[in-house]
Design an enzyme around this catalytic site. Structure first.
Site, PDB file in Angstrom:
ATOM      1  CB  VAL A  16      -0.956   0.004   1.218  1.00 13.59           C
ATOM      2  CG1 VAL A  16      -1.870   1.219   1.179  1.00 13.59           C
ATOM      3  CG2 VAL A  16      -1.781  -1.269   1.256  1.00 13.59           C
ATOM      4  CE  LYS A 106      -5.824  -5.341   7.657  1.00 12.22           C
ATOM      5  NZ  LYS A 106      -5.628  -5.388   6.246  1.00 12.22           N
ATOM      6  CB  VAL A 133     -13.154  -1.632   6.539  1.00 15.45           C
ATOM      7  CG1 VAL A 133     -14.242  -2.681   6.361  1.00 15.45           C
ATOM      8  CG2 VAL A 133     -12.807  -1.481   8.013  1.00 15.45           C
ATOM      9  CD  GLU A 191      -3.269  -8.244   6.160  1.00 15.49           C
ATOM     10  OE1 GLU A 191      -2.479  -7.510   6.760  1.00 15.49           O
ATOM     11  OE2 GLU A 191      -4.009  -7.822   5.269  1.00 15.49           O
ATOM     12  CG  ASP A 202      -7.857  -8.984   7.242  1.00 19.83           C
ATOM     13  OD1 ASP A 202      -7.015  -8.070   7.345  1.00 19.83           O
ATOM     14  OD2 ASP A 202      -8.766  -8.972   6.390  1.00 19.83           O
ATOM     15  CE  LYS A 206      -9.807  -6.114   5.975  1.00 17.68           C
ATOM     16  NZ  LYS A 206      -9.542  -7.035   4.859  1.00 17.68           N
TER      17      LYS A 206
HETATM   18  N1  HSE Z   1      -5.320  -9.445   3.611  1.00 14.33           N
HETATM   19  C1  HSE Z   1      -6.404  -8.582   3.360  1.00 14.33           C
HETATM   20  C2  HSE Z   1      -7.422  -9.344   2.522  1.00 14.33           C
HETATM   21  C3  HSE Z   1      -5.924  -7.366   2.634  1.00 14.33           C
HETATM   22  O1  HSE Z   1      -7.116 -10.436   2.051  1.00 14.33           O
HETATM   23  O2  HSE Z   1      -8.542  -8.876   2.364  1.00 14.33           O
HETATM   24  C4  HSE Z   1      -6.669  -6.127   2.894  1.00 14.33           C
HETATM   25  O3  HSE Z   1      -7.055  -5.901   4.176  1.00 14.33           O
END
Ligand code: HSE
Length: 429
Positions: A16, A106, A133, A191, A202, A206
């Site tokens: 990013v 997040k 998110v 990730e 994850d 979110k």
């Molecule tokens: N690892 C996260 C996903 C990336 O696969 O959605 C973005 O948060």
């Protein structure tokens, strides 16, 4: 109008961060107010690691906290990741130094959102996290800004692109879990630690953030109930399809009579349901409002370009002077949500049994379900090669989860059942 140049300190130069540098190099005056953004400094774990962008002309900081508090930096953009450690230290330092913070983190917001909101509000600076998110799909802005005239009762959808990619590929190609995960990592969806993705954490982070925005409460990650996709079997993907469903990792936050529930779990969605049709690394979200009704958004949830676009939108909000409480209400008024006893939820379920092919098995299974008060909706017995028994699959009508668990335990004890029965919920939306 006097135009101002905003000096950004970018901490973290992974997918990013590199995407943001690339965007800003070509679009320094992207914000609607006409102000400009320039990079005043960058910081990352390694200065020399090969990157898709050139950073040799940018001021380097070994310490992101020093960069966050530098007099030459107006805004901290935190793209390091992780709930604690350097990311948290840099964000706290920037907020205490009265500098706006834009983050894609997040874990940090889900686990420390309330305390960071309190610091931001005391310093009267924004703390923005659109990119945390659904990547480039504006879920945070939708809940924070567009839904303030409504009362949200539920948000639910697909919030992890890696899991969605894995399940879609397993469904489309029959390939095994590990092989598809490796491909998701190569494509840059996952990730740094893929357990965060496949374990459902994850998506849990979110959903926790969305719950806080939707219901005006403090994010409370510990109260989330989380199950990942590691145990999803090819056999269940195939049998679910025979029954007209696709398996998806669903994340849901619901306002219920006795509180708020945040849950992540693999669930079945009918093949014609928008969630079943959200494939690959896409994310999707339903928002249920009292007055507006149901809204559905779908879009990219990961990747350099989309996520950097969300970070840029937040930077633009800083430049145009947008200012709201971090989670709908002033931080001092936010109450954390508490975990609701999951066994009281009612769900429709998919149950898969492996049985010996002998007389009376189906009668024994249906008697057990009847004794527990679980009503069968559909039923299928499907011989599958190498399954280790004959699979029987059925879907149920709504039943309390405690009752479904009891039925599962009893069926596991039947003589003809040769493996631990498997239960998946049917998506509640
Ligand atoms: N690892 C996260 C996903 C990336 O696969 O959605 C973005 O948060």
């Amino acid at each position: 109008m006097v135009r101002r140049t905003w000096r950004l300190g970018v901490a973290g130069l992974g997918t990013v961060g590199a995407g943001l540098l690339d965007f800003l190099a070509g679009n320094p005056d992207f914000a609607p107010a006409g102000d400009r953004a320039e990079i005043a400094g960058v910081s990352a774990r390694s200065r020399s690691r090969p990157r898709p962008v050139d950073i040799s002309h940018l001021r380097w900081f070994d310490d992101p906290v020093a960069m966050a508090t530098s007099d030459d930096v107006d805004v901290l953009v935190e793209l390091i990741g992780g709930s604690d450690g350097t990311a948290k230290a840099a964000v706290e330092a920037a907020l205490r130094a009265k500098k706006p913070v834009v983050t894609a983190n997040k874990a940090l917001i889900a686990e420390h959102g309330r305390e960071l909101a309190a610091i931001a509000e005391a310093s009267e600076v924004p703390l923005l996290f659109e990119a945390a998110v659904m990547g480039g799909t504006p879920a945070v802005k939708m809940l924070r800004e567009a839904m303030v005239g409504d009362e949200v009762s539920a948000v639910a959808g697909i919030l992890n692109g890696t899991c969605n990619f894995i399940l879609s590929e397993m469904d489309a190609t029959g390939r095994p879990f590990a092989e598809v995960l490796a491909e998701a990592q190569r494509r840059g969806y996952a990730e740094a630690d893929p357990t965060m993705d496949v374990g459902g954490f994850d998506a849990g982070h979110k959903a926790t953030i969305l719950a806080a925005l939707a219901f005006g409460c403090a994010p409370c990650f510990e109260a989330a109930e989380i199950e990942g996709v590691q145990a999803v079997d090819q056999l269940d993907i195939r049998l679910a399809r025979e029954l007209g469903y696709r398996i998806k990792l669903v994340a849901a936050a619901l306002r219920e009579a006795d509180g708020i529930s945040v849950r992540v779990y693999p669930a079945l969605a009918r093949l014609d349901h928008p969630l079943a049709q959200t494939s690959g690394a896409l994310n999707a979200l339903f928002i249920q409002g009292k007055r507006i009704g149901r809204i559905f958004i779908q879009g990219p949830g990961a990747g350099a370009g989309p996520t950097a676009a969300a970070v840029a939108a937040d930077i633009s909000d800083v430049m145009t002077g947008q200012h709201r409480p971090v989670f709908q209400k002033p931080a001092g008024e936010l109450k954390p949500f508490t975990r609701i006893d999951a066994s009281r939820h009612a769900s429709r379920a998919y149950i898969r049994l492996l049985v010996r092919d002998q007389p009376g098995v189906i009668a024994a299974v249906s008697e057990t379900l009847a004794e527990c008060g679980v009503s069968i909706d559909s039923f299928l017995q499907k011989p599958v090669e190498d399954a280790g028994g004959v699979p029987i699959v059925l879907t149920t009508h709504l039943a309390p989860e405690s009752v479904l668990r009891d039925a599962m335990d009893r069926m596991a004890r039947l003589d003809a059942v040769v493996a631990e029965p498997r239960m998946l919920r049917i998506a509640p939306i």
